[in-house]
Design a protein around this motif. Sequence first.
Motif, PDB file in Angstrom:
ATOM      1  N   ALA A 118      -6.653  -6.048  -6.417  1.00 16.51           N
ATOM      2  CA  ALA A 118      -7.444  -4.889  -6.013  1.00 16.51           C
ATOM      3  C   ALA A 118      -6.553  -3.740  -5.550  1.00 16.51           C
ATOM      4  O   ALA A 118      -6.781  -2.571  -5.903  1.00 16.51           O
ATOM      5  CB  ALA A 118      -8.408  -5.284  -4.892  1.00 16.51           C
ATOM      6  N   GLU A 119      -5.536  -4.048  -4.764  1.00 19.52           N
ATOM      7  CA  GLU A 119      -4.620  -3.010  -4.293  1.00 19.52           C
ATOM      8  C   GLU A 119      -3.852  -2.384  -5.463  1.00 19.52           C
ATOM      9  O   GLU A 119      -3.650  -1.166  -5.506  1.00 19.52           O
ATOM     10  CB  GLU A 119      -3.640  -3.604  -3.279  1.00 19.52           C
ATOM     11  N   ARG A 131       0.834  -1.198   0.000  1.00 18.50           N
ATOM     12  CA  ARG A 131       0.000   0.000   0.000  1.00 18.50           C
ATOM     13  C   ARG A 131       0.874   1.256   0.000  1.00 18.50           C
ATOM     14  O   ARG A 131       0.593   2.229  -0.690  1.00 18.50           O
ATOM     15  CB  ARG A 131      -0.940  -0.016   1.202  1.00 18.50           C
ATOM     16  N   THR A 159      -6.955  -9.795  -3.542  1.00 20.18           N
ATOM     17  CA  THR A 159      -6.600  -8.590  -2.791  1.00 20.18           C
ATOM     18  C   THR A 159      -5.404  -7.887  -3.426  1.00 20.18           C
ATOM     19  O   THR A 159      -5.365  -6.650  -3.536  1.00 20.18           O
ATOM     20  CB  THR A 159      -6.283  -8.937  -1.327  1.00 20.18           C
ATOM     21  N   TRP A 216     -14.731  -5.441   1.611  1.00 21.63           N
ATOM     22  CA  TRP A 216     -14.309  -4.830   0.350  1.00 21.63           C
ATOM     23  C   TRP A 216     -15.164  -3.617  -0.003  1.00 21.63           C
ATOM     24  O   TRP A 216     -14.672  -2.662  -0.591  1.00 21.63           O
ATOM     25  CB  TRP A 216     -14.360  -5.867  -0.777  1.00 21.63           C
ATOM     26  N   LEU A 276      -5.582   0.340  -7.529  1.00 20.78           N
ATOM     27  CA  LEU A 276      -5.687   1.695  -6.986  1.00 20.78           C
ATOM     28  C   LEU A 276      -4.828   2.675  -7.773  1.00 20.78           C
ATOM     29  O   LEU A 276      -5.101   3.879  -7.780  1.00 20.78           O
ATOM     30  CB  LEU A 276      -5.275   1.698  -5.505  1.00 20.78           C
ATOM     31  N   ARG A 285     -13.627  -0.882   2.026  1.00 19.28           N
ATOM     32  CA  ARG A 285     -12.236  -0.618   1.678  1.00 19.28           C
ATOM     33  C   ARG A 285     -12.089   0.037   0.306  1.00 19.28           C
ATOM     34  O   ARG A 285     -11.245   0.912   0.107  1.00 19.28           O
ATOM     35  CB  ARG A 285     -11.427  -1.917   1.710  1.00 19.28           C
ATOM     36  N   TYR A 286     -12.942  -0.375  -0.638  1.00 21.75           N
ATOM     37  CA  TYR A 286     -12.768   0.097  -2.014  1.00 21.75           C
ATOM     38  C   TYR A 286     -13.968   0.898  -2.541  1.00 21.75           C
ATOM     39  O   TYR A 286     -14.003   1.239  -3.720  1.00 21.75           O
ATOM     40  CB  TYR A 286     -12.504  -1.089  -2.948  1.00 21.75           C
ATOM     41  N   LYS A 341     -10.633   0.114 -13.226  1.00 21.49           N
ATOM     42  CA  LYS A 341     -11.169   0.460 -11.914  1.00 21.49           C
ATOM     43  C   LYS A 341     -11.958  -0.713 -11.342  1.00 21.49           C
ATOM     44  O   LYS A 341     -12.742  -1.353 -12.052  1.00 21.49           O
ATOM     45  CB  LYS A 341     -12.078   1.689 -12.015  1.00 21.49           C
TER      46      LYS A 341
END
Length: 372
Positions: free
Chosen positions: A57-58, A5, A54, A82, A61, A85-86, A67
């Motif tokens: 998904a990270e 991250r 995951t 999720w 970003l 978080r998103y 997207k």
Amino acid sequence: MNTRRDFLKKAGLASLALQLAPVLSWADRPVAAKAVNEGRVLRVAIMGLGSYGTRVAEAMLSCTRAKLVGVISGTPSKITDWQSRYGIPEKNCYNYENFDAIKDNPDIDAVYIITPNALHHDQVIRVAKAGKHVICEKPMAINAKKGQEMADACKAANVQLLVGYRMHFEPKTLEVIRKRKAGDFGKITFFQGLCGFTIGDPTQWRLNKQLSGGGSMMDIGIYAVNGARYMVGEEPVWVTAQETKTDPVKFREGIDETIQFQFGFPSGAVASCLSTYHMNYLDKFFLNGEKGYAEMQPSTGYGPIIGHTNAGELTQPVTNHQTVQMDEMAAILFDGMQPVVPIDGQEAIRDLKVIDAIYLAAKTGKKIGISI
């Protein structure tokens, strides 16, 4: 130690744009960097919210053309997590029973299937019938026959089928391919691919044949299979293989622990590869030619790829593989961009044909001819 991250936040969109420009040039593509950084955004729902889901998904970003907008999971708590978080709206959340309803959701362009191997077949076909583009993790299926059925279903539904071959966009990998095509290594004579790690939890799905379709070959081994093909630049015409099993309790019937396999190519080049769940620190590619060589170690891991040739170190920048992959997939789906090495369903079927032959060679002890 910096986390993923932290890296993504620090990298930012400007850094990604700078990374993508050289990626395109190494790929011998006339397309400008803005072709990836501008244009229609690919709106993706991820199916399977485990560790790799995951990771994707990270990475998204930092995407400029892809997207994360939806999720599909059999675990309600993961969906809730999720969502927060998103920022995923409730209307874009599905489970494994009702996800066919995505056909009525105009806010989702594609579904990225990141579930156990044996589930891919039915899930890909259902997504295709729902009229959405499909991105499927590798190996795409548990054998070539099922892979072909998946490709046929996508063609019938007039949707595209892409596979998560992230290494096909990795800068150092593309540079080696470029140099090989340019003749820098001369006539290719030999490839070595070593892929393996010591697997942990014996109850995980990767050690369950009903979910995985096999053992190390159906997980880490596909990197050596695919790597041999794109590094040598030819399709193998025969294969031999030998299986070794030291722990028949952990690696039950149908779950291969270690397989060594060898290829022959039309030009006379040969390959020697290893796939294992019983040895650590195996992530190496070596390509040899009459005029030079390339060596990469690590060659396929998530972290920085490190490599050199007879001419010196490979100095292309480090990229987040999944970030670049998803942006490039948007360009493939919406702009008709053609990658240096294909990532479509037919590419996956070629790998599966080779894997089918490896298993047959290991079982019979015979040299197996391959027609791809």
